[in-house]
Design an enzyme around this catalytic site. Structure first.
Site, short mmCIF file in Angstrom:
data_model
loop_
_atom_site.label_atom_id
_atom_site.label_comp_id
_atom_site.label_asym_id
_atom_site.label_seq_id
_atom_site.Cartn_x
_atom_site.Cartn_y
_atom_site.Cartn_z
N LYS A 54 0.83 -1.20 0.00
CA LYS A 54 0.00 0.00 0.00
C LYS A 54 0.86 1.26 0.00
O LYS A 54 0.51 2.25 -0.62
CB LYS A 54 -0.92 0.03 1.23
CG LYS A 54 -2.09 -0.93 1.14
CD LYS A 54 -3.13 -0.59 2.20
CE LYS A 54 -4.25 -1.62 2.25
NZ LYS A 54 -5.19 -1.38 3.34
N LYS B 173 -12.01 -3.04 -4.30
CA LYS B 173 -12.97 -1.97 -4.09
C LYS B 173 -12.61 -0.67 -4.78
O LYS B 173 -13.42 0.23 -4.83
CB LYS B 173 -13.08 -1.68 -2.59
CG LYS B 173 -13.85 -2.72 -1.81
CD LYS B 173 -14.18 -2.16 -0.44
CE LYS B 173 -14.65 -3.22 0.53
NZ LYS B 173 -13.80 -3.26 1.73
N LYS C 209 -6.80 -9.27 -8.22
CA LYS C 209 -7.99 -9.51 -7.39
C LYS C 209 -9.08 -8.49 -7.68
O LYS C 209 -8.78 -7.32 -7.90
CB LYS C 209 -7.60 -9.35 -5.91
CG LYS C 209 -7.63 -10.63 -5.14
CD LYS C 209 -7.22 -10.44 -3.69
CE LYS C 209 -7.93 -9.33 -2.96
NZ LYS C 209 -7.77 -9.41 -1.49
P1 AMP Z 1 -11.48 -5.67 1.77
O1 AMP Z 1 -12.32 -5.46 0.56
O2 AMP Z 1 -10.02 -5.73 1.44
O3 AMP Z 1 -11.83 -4.77 2.93
O4 AMP Z 1 -11.79 -7.13 2.28
C1 AMP Z 1 -12.94 -7.52 3.00
C2 AMP Z 1 -13.04 -9.03 2.99
O5 AMP Z 1 -13.33 -9.52 1.68
C3 AMP Z 1 -11.74 -9.72 3.42
O6 AMP Z 1 -12.03 -10.86 4.21
C4 AMP Z 1 -11.10 -10.10 2.11
O7 AMP Z 1 -10.22 -11.17 2.22
C5 AMP Z 1 -12.31 -10.43 1.23
N1 AMP Z 1 -12.02 -10.14 -0.19
C6 AMP Z 1 -11.66 -8.94 -0.71
N2 AMP Z 1 -11.46 -9.02 -2.04
C7 AMP Z 1 -11.70 -10.31 -2.38
C8 AMP Z 1 -11.66 -11.04 -3.63
N3 AMP Z 1 -11.39 -10.45 -4.79
N4 AMP Z 1 -11.97 -12.34 -3.60
C9 AMP Z 1 -12.30 -12.96 -2.44
N5 AMP Z 1 -12.35 -12.34 -1.24
C10 AMP Z 1 -12.06 -11.03 -1.20
#
Ligand code: AMP
Ligand code: TRP
Length: 328
Positions: free
Chosen positions: A113, A198, A195
């Protein structure tokens, strides 16, 4: 036997997408009956990167509403907003004072990051994993369901708990990461080598949980595939593999069944069918979300109850921490 405790957190940094749903939230909802659960919208983590105030305010509420809409319920789970329980910040400070700097220097997510942000990098971003440890340790959580990318942070949390206990007695329960066997990595639609995430610039990569049917059809239609023809699961063909994986996660059919189903069909057929599966899977969630947010004050009341329940536990724990250290 007493139920074990689960804790997990989710940021309010953008729109929740299909990866968040398949990799995290859907699993949280289905496992909630076996555990006591805390699911927290981690807005204090979200501000480690600069956010626009009115967008942040709206996103916090949206993420919380989507957790309930995805089936997480008040009977089994406490859903709340991190900044509404002040003990998270308080414990983070205390843990800062026992965490060696070198441990944080090893965190790979900070390295990633901070590379993209350069001079914008805040102390908060560096300290992010310590706040995450505070989240987990306040609730004596046994299990922390997260994606693979968070494993290192949960391990750090264990190390911090053990270091604290060594100095001040058995105060914290060292937790374990719980990584779902599949769904852990849904990839971007346009860039299937990354991946699904967001970040707002990559709209074409991700399906937001609140996208309309036409938006979903449009994004899947434009998804990257390859120049081959047959429709098979194959890691070396990331685009097609990702579309099939999403199809599999949503229909819960096995790979062979799916390959047989698409034998002799075109990528256009695959995309059209996948779009309909996604639309139908998200429909009930979107309906519940609209109900919840349409009723004035309903979501706010649920979140106030969540903060009160979480706060009661957090207050007990912080007292115990303070007493063990001589702060009380
Ligand atoms: P974040 O969006 O990074 O805040 O992640 C929130 C949750 O969603 C965490 O448990 C991540 O590991 C999961 N997550 C985020 N992006 C993905 C993705 N592309 N595929 C599967 N799980 C995800
Ligand atoms: N860092 C996690 C993520 O980006 C979010 C998070 C914050 C979290 N606190 C937590 C996850 C505590 C599990 C437990 O996905």
């Amino acid at each position: 036997m007493e139920k074990k405790t689960v804790f997990s957190g989710i940021q309010a940094s953008g729109s929740l997408h299909l990866g968040n749903y398949l990799g995290a939230i859907r699993n949280w909802a289905s496992m909630q009956y076996e555990y006591n659960n805390y699911f927290c919208v981690v807005d204090l983590h979200t501000i480690t990167i600069s956010q626009d105030p009115s967008t942040l305010r709206a996103k916090i509420r949206e993420v919380a509403g989507l957790l309930f809409a995805a089936g997480i319920n008040e009977e089994n789970s406490v859903v709340y907003i991190q900044s509404e329980v002040k003990e998270h910040s308080e414990l983070a400070w205390i843990l800062n004072c026992i965490t060696p700097l070198g441990w944080l220097h090893r965190m790979t997510q900070f390295k990633e990051k901070s590379e993209t942000q350069k001079e914008e990098v805040s102390v908060g971003l560096f300290d992010y994993p310590v706040l995450q440890a505070a989240d987990i340790l306040l609730y004596d959580a046994h299990l922390v369901p997260v994606g693979e990318d968070q494993r290192q942070h949960v391990e750090l949390c264990r190390d911090i708990a053990q270091r604290f206990n060594y100095r001040y007695g058995q105060v914290f329960l060292p937790p374990e990461a719980f990584i779902a066997p599949f769904g852990g990595r849904v990839m971007g639609l346009a860039n299937p080598d990354k991946k699904m995430s967001k970040s707002e610039e990559k709209q074409e990569d991700s399906i937001s949980l609140l996208d309309s049917p036409d938006q979903i059809r449009g994004k899947i239609k434009k998804a990257t595939t390859d120049s081959l023809r047959d429709i098979r699961f194959n890691q070396e063909r990331p685009g097609v593999n990702n579309l099939l994986t999403i199809y599999q996660l949503l229909t819960e059919k096995n790979q062979e069944e799916i390959e047989n189903h698409f034998a002799g069909k075109s990528y256009k057929d695959l995309k059209e069918q996948l779009a309909e599966v996604v639309i139908e899977s998200l429909r009930p969630l979107q309906e519940r979300y609209n109900e919840l947010t349409g009723e004035q004050g309903c979501l706010e009341e649920m979140l106030a109850r969540g903060a009160e329940r979480a706060g009661a536990q957090a207050e007990r724990k912080i007292r115990q921490v303070q007493e063990s250290m001589g702060l009380r």
